[in-house]
Scaffold this motif. Structure first.
Motif, mmCIF file in Angstrom:
data_model
loop_
_atom_site.group_PDB
_atom_site.id
_atom_site.type_symbol
_atom_site.label_atom_id
_atom_site.label_comp_id
_atom_site.label_asym_id
_atom_site.label_seq_id
_atom_site.Cartn_x
_atom_site.Cartn_y
_atom_site.Cartn_z
ATOM 1 N N UNK A 199 0.995 -1.122 -0.039
ATOM 2 C CA UNK A 199 -0.068 0.014 0.062
ATOM 3 C C UNK A 199 0.921 1.131 0.066
ATOM 4 N N UNK A 200 1.744 1.429 0.778
ATOM 5 C CA UNK A 200 2.753 2.392 0.937
ATOM 6 C C UNK A 200 3.565 2.742 -0.537
ATOM 7 N N UNK A 201 3.964 1.497 -1.243
ATOM 8 C CA UNK A 201 4.608 1.730 -2.333
ATOM 9 C C UNK A 201 3.747 1.968 -3.587
ATOM 10 N N UNK A 202 2.544 1.581 -3.446
ATOM 11 C CA UNK A 202 1.647 1.570 -4.787
ATOM 12 C C UNK A 202 0.636 2.449 -4.568
ATOM 13 N N UNK A 203 0.257 3.280 -3.503
ATOM 14 C CA UNK A 203 -0.949 4.073 -3.389
ATOM 15 C C UNK A 203 -1.115 5.085 -4.286
ATOM 16 N N UNK A 204 0.012 5.571 -4.808
ATOM 17 C CA UNK A 204 0.280 6.711 -5.857
ATOM 18 C C UNK A 204 -0.498 5.814 -7.137
ATOM 19 N N UNK A 205 -0.677 4.983 -7.277
ATOM 20 C CA UNK A 205 -1.287 4.396 -8.534
ATOM 21 C C UNK A 205 -2.909 4.904 -8.531
ATOM 22 N N UNK A 206 -3.225 4.577 -7.481
ATOM 23 C CA UNK A 206 -4.743 4.993 -7.291
ATOM 24 C C UNK A 206 -4.918 6.450 -7.195
ATOM 25 N N UNK A 207 -4.081 7.053 -6.290
ATOM 26 C CA UNK A 207 -4.239 8.601 -6.035
ATOM 27 C C UNK A 207 -4.034 9.377 -7.189
ATOM 28 N N UNK A 208 -3.311 8.994 -8.402
ATOM 29 C CA UNK A 208 -3.094 9.476 -9.376
ATOM 30 C C UNK A 208 -4.521 9.623 -10.410
ATOM 31 N N UNK A 209 -5.272 8.397 -9.816
ATOM 32 C CA UNK A 209 -6.711 8.389 -10.716
ATOM 33 C C UNK A 209 -7.820 9.103 -10.124
ATOM 34 N N UNK A 210 -7.362 9.327 -8.692
ATOM 35 C CA UNK A 210 -8.573 9.712 -7.967
ATOM 36 C C UNK A 210 -9.475 11.044 -8.378
ATOM 37 N N UNK A 211 -10.533 11.526 -8.129
ATOM 38 C CA UNK A 211 -11.201 12.600 -8.298
ATOM 39 C C UNK A 211 -10.550 13.887 -8.035
ATOM 40 N N UNK A 212 -10.195 14.726 -8.701
ATOM 41 C CA UNK A 212 -9.296 15.983 -8.195
ATOM 42 C C UNK A 212 -10.474 17.184 -8.348
ATOM 43 N N UNK A 213 -10.268 18.081 -7.579
ATOM 44 C CA UNK A 213 -10.848 19.150 -7.670
ATOM 45 C C UNK A 213 -12.184 19.024 -6.853
ATOM 46 N N UNK A 214 -13.295 19.454 -7.572
ATOM 47 C CA UNK A 214 -14.495 19.296 -6.910
ATOM 48 C C UNK A 214 -15.070 18.046 -6.503
ATOM 49 N N UNK A 215 -16.020 18.239 -5.478
ATOM 50 C CA UNK A 215 -16.151 17.025 -4.612
ATOM 51 C C UNK A 215 -17.473 16.208 -5.304
ATOM 52 N N UNK A 216 -17.849 16.936 -6.544
ATOM 53 C CA UNK A 216 -19.005 16.202 -7.322
ATOM 54 C C UNK A 216 -18.432 14.935 -7.807
ATOM 55 N N UNK A 217 -18.988 13.708 -7.314
ATOM 56 C CA UNK A 217 -18.342 12.478 -8.242
ATOM 57 C C UNK A 217 -19.331 12.007 -9.087
ATOM 58 N N UNK A 218 -20.711 11.887 -9.003
ATOM 59 C CA UNK A 218 -21.588 11.431 -10.140
ATOM 60 C C UNK A 218 -21.692 12.560 -11.003
ATOM 61 N N UNK A 219 -21.303 12.362 -12.240
ATOM 62 C CA UNK A 219 -21.436 13.233 -13.288
ATOM 63 C C UNK A 219 -23.024 13.715 -13.506
#
Lengths: 180, 180
Positions: B160-180
């Motif tokens: 998890x420590x070594x690879x969390x960036x793989x997920x975090x780079x995909x996560x929703x940036x900016x606004x909190x609106x998740x469902x389009x």
DNA sequence: TCTCGCATGTAACGTGTTACATGATTCC
DNA sequence: GGAATCATGTAACACGTTACATGCGAGA
């Protein structure tokens, strides 16, 4: 996050039929979640009833109609809601380790075979994951999931190899009579 | 190896009450098997009916009678029989990884918190295992089981420590609106 | 020919959890 | 005073699996 919600989530990523969802459950996901048709199809029907999915029924010759499900906006909201909840703890049931608790009741040969088999199984899974994730040109998320599986299985193999002697030294030597 | 058989097995190692068996399920065993009173007590009753256990009922003041169960010789045989069968595959259900599949739908902050929490949980478990196994002056088998848990959890934390960036780079940036 | 893939579904069954019911004692 | 430990149990419920039912087409 029960199977019903997971189906909804998968459909959020991509519309699909029940059959295809089952296939998805046989991919990388299979290493930490399982589902059978017997749970998937009823889940899809229920989600549709509840208005979280719509179903595009495509007639086919000589085959049951293909039912392609898509998520409605209500469905998206419901899923996002479910995602907000703190995920429940992992549930693990390892029959292998359960059996290992009784190592001292097992004939040494049998115990060693069980451990060998288990190591082979894990190696197979690792190989399987490699094939899956190499083949698909996976995205970051898939890469992460596959890597997670590999990391854990590899650790398990390593541990078994390094520490099996702890059990094997306790196993039943000599006669095969286990119950006194 | 269902809970019923596991109870039988545990009693093969040492006679105990239902309450004590539950405690055992909260020890090192808890990391790869779970059981509640609602499954243990009925299991013990059934095993007794079937003649695989005997029950020594000890009256107590101001408390329900304590029922100490021991395995009969039929019980020993039945358990040895069960041990011969190839153990079923591990069943794992990880809600955490299920949620991670939808990383791209989650606000980045939320995702990071989930990962942090998970790492903390695993660290706690490792610490917990250390306490359990150090305290009890454990035998070889217990040492093996605890080590297995530690090995796997440690690998998970590391991954998890070594690879969390793989997920975090995909996560929703900016606004909190998740469902389009 | 025979198995695999496609494609849907149901009914019976198994297994286990959750919440409830009861209640004294002891430790903080 | 309140929580935890000891101690047993049940009933309702949730959840999912297994096996069954159906059946063609393609490839080996």
């Amino acid at each position: 996050m029960d199977i019903r919600m997971l189906c909804l989530g998968l459909l959020t990523l991509k519309e699909a039929t029940g059959y295809e969802i089952k296939k998805t459950f046989e991919g990388p996901l299979s290493h930490f979640y399982e589902a059978s048709y017997g749970s998937i199809y009823p889940a899809l029907n229920k989600l549709t009833e509840e208005g979280l999915l719509t179903c595009d029924q495509q007639a086919q010759d000589k085959r049951p109609d293909k039912k392609v499900y898509s998520v409605t906006s209500a469905g998206k909201l419901a899923f996002m809601d479910a995602l907000q909840k703190h995920p429940g703890r992992d549930r693990i049931r390892s029959e292998f380790l359960a059996v290992m608790m009784f190592a001292r009741l097992l004939p040494a040969g049998h115990l060693s075979r069980l451990i060998d088999d288990r190591i082979d199984e894990y190696r197979d899974r690792i190989a399987h994951i490699d094939r899956e994730c190499a083949g698909v040109m996976a995205g970051e998320v898939e890469t992460f999931i596959c890597g997670y599986g590999k990391a854990v299985y590899s650790a398990a193999v390593q541990y078994l190899e390094d520490n099996r002697h702890l059990l094997e030294s306790e196993a039943l030597m000599g006669s095969t009579r286990a119950a006194e």
